[in-house]
Scaffold this motif. Sequence first.
Motif, PDB file in Angstrom:
ATOM      1  N   LEU A  24       0.818  -1.210   0.000  1.00 12.32           N
ATOM      2  CA  LEU A  24       0.000   0.000   0.000  1.00 12.32           C
ATOM      3  C   LEU A  24       0.854   1.263   0.000  1.00 12.32           C
ATOM      4  N   HIS A  25       0.251   2.371  -0.396  1.00 12.64           N
ATOM      5  CA  HIS A  25       0.936   3.656  -0.362  1.00 12.64           C
ATOM      6  C   HIS A  25       1.103   4.111   1.081  1.00 12.64           C
ATOM      7  N   LYS A  26       2.261   4.606   1.380  1.00 15.62           N
ATOM      8  CA  LYS A  26       2.579   4.996   2.759  1.00 15.62           C
ATOM      9  C   LYS A  26       1.672   6.120   3.260  1.00 15.62           C
ATOM     10  N   GLN A  27       1.403   7.097   2.413  1.00  7.67           N
ATOM     11  CA  GLN A  27       0.598   8.241   2.838  1.00  7.67           C
ATOM     12  C   GLN A  27      -0.831   7.824   3.190  1.00  7.67           C
ATOM     13  N   SER A  28      -1.455   6.987   2.376  1.00 14.66           N
ATOM     14  CA  SER A  28      -2.824   6.558   2.668  1.00 14.66           C
ATOM     15  C   SER A  28      -2.864   5.629   3.881  1.00 14.66           C
ATOM     16  N   THR A  29      -1.843   4.810   4.031  1.00  8.93           N
ATOM     17  CA  THR A  29      -1.785   3.924   5.196  1.00  8.93           C
ATOM     18  C   THR A  29      -1.690   4.732   6.481  1.00  8.93           C
ATOM     19  N   MET A  30      -0.847   5.757   6.495  1.00 13.23           N
ATOM     20  CA  MET A  30      -0.703   6.597   7.681  1.00 13.23           C
ATOM     21  C   MET A  30      -1.989   7.357   7.978  1.00 13.23           C
ATOM     22  N   ALA A  31      -2.697   7.803   6.948  1.00 19.27           N
ATOM     23  CA  ALA A  31      -3.958   8.511   7.154  1.00 19.27           C
ATOM     24  C   ALA A  31      -4.998   7.586   7.800  1.00 19.27           C
ATOM     25  N   VAL A  32      -5.089   6.367   7.316  1.00 18.16           N
ATOM     26  CA  VAL A  32      -6.042   5.406   7.880  1.00 18.16           C
ATOM     27  C   VAL A  32      -5.680   5.083   9.325  1.00 18.16           C
TER      28      VAL A  32
END
Length: 55
Positions: A24-32
């Motif tokens: 997964l993309h790091k930015q979207s994972t951190m947001a979730v």
Amino acid sequence: MASAMAVLPSILLTPLGGALADRLHKQSTMAVLDILSALTAFLYILISHKIDPVF
């Protein structure tokens, strides 16, 4: 015993987390994860006013 039980989910879920982090993309994972942390804190606040969370 309590310390061992506290570490158990971390040990069991580490391979799953590693696989998801690779795909997964790091930015979207951190947001979730940030949203889940906020929801968990909010639920704790709601529950702690009605029930004693520490038995």
